[in-house]
Design a protein around this motif. Sequence first.
Motif, PDB file in Angstrom:
ATOM      1  N   ASP A 109       0.833  -1.205   0.000  1.00  0.00           N
ATOM      2  CA  ASP A 109       0.000   0.000   0.000  1.00  0.00           C
ATOM      3  C   ASP A 109       0.870   1.259   0.000  1.00  0.00           C
ATOM      4  O   ASP A 109       2.089   1.201   0.167  1.00  0.00           O
ATOM      5  CB  ASP A 109      -0.969   0.010   1.192  1.00  0.00           C
ATOM      6  CG  ASP A 109      -0.247  -0.101   2.522  1.00  0.00           C
ATOM      7  OD1 ASP A 109       0.910   0.368   2.618  1.00  0.00           O
ATOM      8  OD2 ASP A 109      -0.817  -0.662   3.473  1.00  0.00           O
TER       9      ASP A 109
ATOM     10  N   GLY B 105      -1.130   4.950  -9.430  1.00  0.00           N
ATOM     11  CA  GLY B 105      -1.523   4.057  -8.338  1.00  0.00           C
ATOM     12  C   GLY B 105      -0.771   4.355  -7.061  1.00  0.00           C
ATOM     13  O   GLY B 105      -0.433   5.509  -6.773  1.00  0.00           O
TER      14      GLY B 105
ATOM     15  N   GLU C 139       0.721   7.895  -5.215  1.00  0.00           N
ATOM     16  CA  GLU C 139       0.143   8.363  -3.945  1.00  0.00           C
ATOM     17  C   GLU C 139       1.254   8.520  -2.890  1.00  0.00           C
ATOM     18  O   GLU C 139       1.315   9.532  -2.177  1.00  0.00           O
ATOM     19  CB  GLU C 139      -0.900   7.347  -3.486  1.00  0.00           C
ATOM     20  CG  GLU C 139      -1.848   7.882  -2.440  1.00  0.00           C
ATOM     21  CD  GLU C 139      -2.896   6.839  -2.078  1.00  0.00           C
ATOM     22  OE1 GLU C 139      -3.342   6.088  -2.954  1.00  0.00           O
ATOM     23  OE2 GLU C 139      -3.258   6.795  -0.891  1.00  0.00           O
TER      24      GLU C 139
ATOM     25  N   SER D  21      -0.124   1.230 -14.867  1.00  0.00           N
ATOM     26  CA  SER D  21      -0.856   0.281 -14.014  1.00  0.00           C
ATOM     27  C   SER D  21      -2.366   0.385 -14.235  1.00  0.00           C
ATOM     28  O   SER D  21      -3.118  -0.489 -13.797  1.00  0.00           O
ATOM     29  CB  SER D  21      -0.497   0.479 -12.537  1.00  0.00           C
ATOM     30  OG  SER D  21      -0.959   1.724 -12.077  1.00  0.00           O
ATOM     31  N   GLY D  22      -2.822   1.431 -14.933  1.00  0.00           N
ATOM     32  CA  GLY D  22      -4.250   1.559 -15.219  1.00  0.00           C
ATOM     33  C   GLY D  22      -4.630   1.225 -16.649  1.00  0.00           C
ATOM     34  O   GLY D  22      -5.817   1.234 -16.992  1.00  0.00           O
TER      35      GLY D  22
ATOM     36  N   GLY E  33      -7.087  -1.492 -16.823  1.00  0.00           N
ATOM     37  CA  GLY E  33      -8.206  -1.391 -15.901  1.00  0.00           C
ATOM     38  C   GLY E  33      -7.843  -1.362 -14.434  1.00  0.00           C
ATOM     39  O   GLY E  33      -8.728  -1.428 -13.583  1.00  0.00           O
ATOM     40  N   GLY E  34      -6.540  -1.237 -14.071  1.00  0.00           N
ATOM     41  CA  GLY E  34      -6.143  -1.183 -12.653  1.00  0.00           C
ATOM     42  C   GLY E  34      -6.593   0.123 -11.989  1.00  0.00           C
ATOM     43  O   GLY E  34      -6.982   1.072 -12.666  1.00  0.00           O
ATOM     44  N   ASP E  35      -6.541   0.143 -10.648  1.00  0.00           N
ATOM     45  CA  ASP E  35      -6.996   1.308  -9.873  1.00  0.00           C
ATOM     46  C   ASP E  35      -5.874   2.350  -9.814  1.00  0.00           C
ATOM     47  O   ASP E  35      -4.823   2.101  -9.231  1.00  0.00           O
ATOM     48  CB  ASP E  35      -7.355   0.836  -8.459  1.00  0.00           C
ATOM     49  CG  ASP E  35      -7.793   1.990  -7.562  1.00  0.00           C
ATOM     50  OD1 ASP E  35      -7.970   3.119  -8.073  1.00  0.00           O
ATOM     51  OD2 ASP E  35      -7.957   1.751  -6.355  1.00  0.00           O
ATOM     52  N   ILE E  36      -6.097   3.520 -10.399  1.00  0.00           N
ATOM     53  CA  ILE E  36      -5.068   4.559 -10.379  1.00  0.00           C
ATOM     54  C   ILE E  36      -5.559   5.817  -9.665  1.00  0.00           C
ATOM     55  O   ILE E  36      -5.046   6.915  -9.886  1.00  0.00           O
ATOM     56  CB  ILE E  36      -4.558   4.908 -11.801  1.00  0.00           C
ATOM     57  CG1 ILE E  36      -5.733   5.172 -12.753  1.00  0.00           C
ATOM     58  CG2 ILE E  36      -3.664   3.814 -12.329  1.00  0.00           C
ATOM     59  CD1 ILE E  36      -5.310   5.807 -14.055  1.00  0.00           C
ATOM     60  N   ALA E  37      -6.554   5.647  -8.788  1.00  0.00           N
ATOM     61  CA  ALA E  37      -7.075   6.806  -8.049  1.00  0.00           C
ATOM     62  C   ALA E  37      -5.989   7.382  -7.133  1.00  0.00           C
ATOM     63  O   ALA E  37      -5.218   6.636  -6.529  1.00  0.00           O
ATOM     64  CB  ALA E  37      -8.275   6.378  -7.213  1.00  0.00           C
TER      65      ALA E  37
ATOM     66  N   ARG F  81      -5.527   9.216  -3.709  1.00  0.00           N
ATOM     67  CA  ARG F  81      -6.400   9.423  -2.546  1.00  0.00           C
ATOM     68  C   ARG F  81      -5.930  10.558  -1.644  1.00  0.00           C
ATOM     69  O   ARG F  81      -6.600  10.888  -0.672  1.00  0.00           O
ATOM     70  CB  ARG F  81      -6.517   8.127  -1.744  1.00  0.00           C
ATOM     71  CG  ARG F  81      -7.303   7.087  -2.526  1.00  0.00           C
ATOM     72  CD  ARG F  81      -7.488   5.791  -1.792  1.00  0.00           C
ATOM     73  NE  ARG F  81      -8.169   4.859  -2.687  1.00  0.00           N
ATOM     74  CZ  ARG F  81      -7.580   4.228  -3.693  1.00  0.00           C
ATOM     75  NH1 ARG F  81      -6.308   4.400  -3.939  1.00  0.00           N
ATOM     76  NH2 ARG F  81      -8.272   3.424  -4.470  1.00  0.00           N
TER      77      ARG F  81
END
Length: 337
Positions: free
Chosen positions: A204, A229, A233, A252-253, A256-260, A262
Amino acid sequence: MTATYRRIVLARRPQGPVTPDVFRLEEVPLPSPGPGEVLVRNHFLSLDPYMRGRMYESKSYAEPQKLDETMIGGTVGLVEASRDERFAPGDPVMTQLGWQEYGVADGGSLMKIDTRAIPMSAYLGPVGMPGVTAWYGLNRICEPKPGETVLVSAASGAVGSVVGQLAKAAGCRAVGIAGGREKCAYVTDVLGFDGCLDHREHGDAASMARALRDAAPKGVDCVFENVGGVGLEAAIACMNPFGRVALCGVISGYEGGDIAIRNVPALLVSRIRLQGFIVSDHMELWPRALAELGQGVASGRIRYRETIAQGLAAAPEAFIGLLQGRNFGKQLVKLVE
Ligand code: NDP
């Protein structure tokens, strides 16, 4: 010369991660060049992450790859036949003929390359589009000053490897992020980065940020972002006031990976400038960048590594490998023995 040659077309658009069956290998008649055109035998094909974006139906910054047409891509090779007086058989050239063994191009779209001091394949890597991408994002967006810390993701790759070496030459501390111990060892021991984080060891962003604070004790001033990703962050969490993020890619997106992101408030609190860029928007800078990069490679100051798949039929698996991080350095396909 052969009467036919092989090419790979996009047979259907991937639904989710790319699989080999989205491509089709075809044998087609060899074309003859018309007036002003040149027939080229491709020796190397470049595989690049942007090709994944073109496989979607929707338009982004460029038109999508058309179905049943030769997959796009950068190529280097030798002129076989020419009806443009600027080119003669045997001339080494760089162009965009895509996933095929031969191709006809308009003479105006070819660039002659000098292969005496620089290997032909390097014109698809550090002395080509990936190198210029590194040069532009670092010099024009990060604008690093001596003593600053530059963080680079996908640091062993075609773009990232050049970014870190240019940052070191500019007097900066360079820290990379890469997948696996072998890649990290290469980034520090061969490319000369000051540190490298193995993203596989950090599940993480908080864990990655802790390791980053150790590797960049004075904080991060410039982020050259290739992946997106958790790495991005973590990077934002460690940035100094008035830091810059050159947003080059978010691989990494791409499938379809999570690249938000936060921790957006950190962008505000640290007054970060985050700027995306597309290297082909800046063609006026390519000659200068390529001259500098060419000198760096010819003199051995810029080191690079290649992963070379053999033969056109190997291109789909090699491309899938690139999207999964199996390449180590610039991913190429060698088309001529
Ligand atoms: P690389 O040679 O760096 O190869 C791609 C690397 O990305 C892999 O080796 C892997 O490295 C990493 N990777 C792949 N999938 C993932 C994932 N899911 N999560 C984390 N890392 C992943 O490719 P390039 O140097 O050609 O391209 C690097 C980036 O630059 C890409 O995002 C590309 O789209 C972008 N780019 C942008 C341009 C522009 O004009 N903006 C022009 C050219 C490239 P590892 O194993 O170390 O994680």
